[in-house]
Design a protein around this motif. Structure first.
Motif, short mmCIF file in Angstrom:
data_model
loop_
_atom_site.label_atom_id
_atom_site.label_comp_id
_atom_site.label_asym_id
_atom_site.label_seq_id
_atom_site.Cartn_x
_atom_site.Cartn_y
_atom_site.Cartn_z
N MET A 1 0.96 -1.25 -0.01
CA MET A 1 0.14 0.08 0.11
C MET A 1 0.80 1.39 0.13
O MET A 1 0.64 2.32 -0.37
CB MET A 1 -1.10 -0.06 1.16
N GLU A 2 2.01 1.22 0.78
CA GLU A 2 2.87 2.35 0.69
C GLU A 2 3.21 3.05 -0.59
O GLU A 2 3.13 4.13 -0.65
CB GLU A 2 4.32 2.17 1.59
N SER A 3 3.53 2.23 -1.52
CA SER A 3 3.78 2.77 -2.83
C SER A 3 2.50 3.43 -3.56
O SER A 3 2.71 4.28 -4.43
CB SER A 3 4.42 1.71 -3.84
N GLN A 4 1.50 3.27 -3.13
CA GLN A 4 0.24 3.80 -3.80
C GLN A 4 -0.27 4.93 -2.88
O GLN A 4 -1.25 5.57 -2.84
CB GLN A 4 -0.94 2.80 -3.57
N LEU A 5 0.67 5.37 -1.91
CA LEU A 5 0.14 6.45 -1.12
C LEU A 5 0.78 7.88 -1.30
O LEU A 5 2.03 7.94 -1.99
CB LEU A 5 0.79 6.37 0.48
N ILE A 6 0.22 8.92 -1.28
CA ILE A 6 0.64 10.28 -1.41
C ILE A 6 0.71 10.92 -0.01
O ILE A 6 -0.30 10.91 0.65
CB ILE A 6 -0.33 11.02 -2.19
N LEU A 7 1.74 11.30 0.62
CA LEU A 7 2.01 11.92 1.79
C LEU A 7 2.05 13.34 1.48
O LEU A 7 3.06 13.80 0.61
CB LEU A 7 3.35 11.53 2.79
N ARG A 8 1.49 14.06 2.17
CA ARG A 8 1.36 15.55 1.91
C ARG A 8 1.21 16.43 3.27
O ARG A 8 0.44 15.85 4.28
CB ARG A 8 0.59 16.07 0.81
N LYS A 9 1.44 17.64 3.33
CA LYS A 9 1.00 18.56 4.34
C LYS A 9 -0.43 18.90 4.25
O LYS A 9 -1.18 18.83 3.52
CB LYS A 9 1.89 19.82 4.14
N ALA A 10 -0.95 18.58 5.65
CA ALA A 10 -2.59 18.79 5.71
C ALA A 10 -2.65 20.31 5.53
O ALA A 10 -1.94 21.28 5.59
CB ALA A 10 -2.92 18.44 7.16
N THR A 11 -3.97 20.48 5.22
CA THR A 11 -4.52 21.94 4.99
C THR A 11 -5.85 22.04 5.71
O THR A 11 -6.50 21.00 6.05
CB THR A 11 -4.70 22.35 3.65
N PRO A 12 -6.41 23.11 6.09
CA PRO A 12 -7.66 23.37 6.92
C PRO A 12 -8.68 22.69 6.08
O PRO A 12 -9.78 22.31 6.58
CB PRO A 12 -7.64 24.77 7.03
N ASP A 13 -8.63 22.82 4.70
CA ASP A 13 -9.52 22.07 3.75
C ASP A 13 -9.68 20.63 3.82
O ASP A 13 -10.71 20.16 3.36
CB ASP A 13 -9.15 22.50 2.24
#
Length: 182
Positions: A1-13
């Motif tokens: 699953m890890e290779s199918q993940l996008i990790l990014r900074k959260a936003t209020p949205d």
């Protein structure tokens, strides 16, 4: 699953989707000792406040669905504790044991090292063996056990404090660099 993940900074949205991950932990378990699910405005405010000084990450699939999130926050507001941060992590219950939590914590720790954070603390409700085991797998050690400090679902809850040191802990790395500087 890890290779199918996008990790990014959260936003209020992201608040609405983050609440969807968090809600079952509040309404159905004592994993979170919070008693009422925050509304979208409250959650968006939390995200905004945390991002001033600490990382807040989401893991999403390629369709944009948030599967989990992790963040660090102030452990104690006194300046002498600035090298220590509290951490929280929640992964959607149907996405547990797929590497999402590990990926989120890896990103969190990498960033916190850059910010001069030395120690991570995490609170786990006693009896939540999967979370305790997860943290142990991430090299956290149990450093405290507190009796009857939370009350939820008509019962007292004990909590376990777990700690991880990100470096040898002997040298002072310098002042905390706010996340907003990155």
């Amino acid at each position: 699953m890890e290779s199918q993940l996008i990790l990014r900074k959260a936003t209020p949205d992201d608040a609405k989707q983050i609440i969807a991950v968090y809600t079952p932990y509040v309404t159905e378990t004592a994993i979170s000792l919070e008693q009422v699910v925050p509304d979208i405005t409250e959650f968006a405010t939390r995200i905004t406040k945390i991002l001033q000084n600490y990382p807040y990450y989401v893991a999403q699939d390629y369709q944009g669905n948030i599967l989990g999130y992790a963040y660090a926050n102030v452990y104690n507001s006194r300046a002498c504790y600035a090298s220590t941060a509290g951490t929280s992590i929640y992964v959607g219950q149907d996405n547990a044991h797929k590497g999402i939590g590990s990926a989120l914590y890896m990103a969190l720790e990498k960033q916190l090292k850059k910010q001069n954070v030395v120690n991570l603390l995490s609170i786990v409700t006693a009896g939540n063996q999967p979370s305790k085991q997860f943290h142990q797998n991430q090299a956290f050690k149990q450093v405290g056990y507190f009796l009857h400090v939370g009350y939820k679902f008509d019962a007292w809850c004990d909590v376990i404090w777990m700690q991880k040191t990100l470096n040898d802990g002997r040298r002072y790395p310098g002042e905390l660099i706010p996340f907003s500087k990155f």
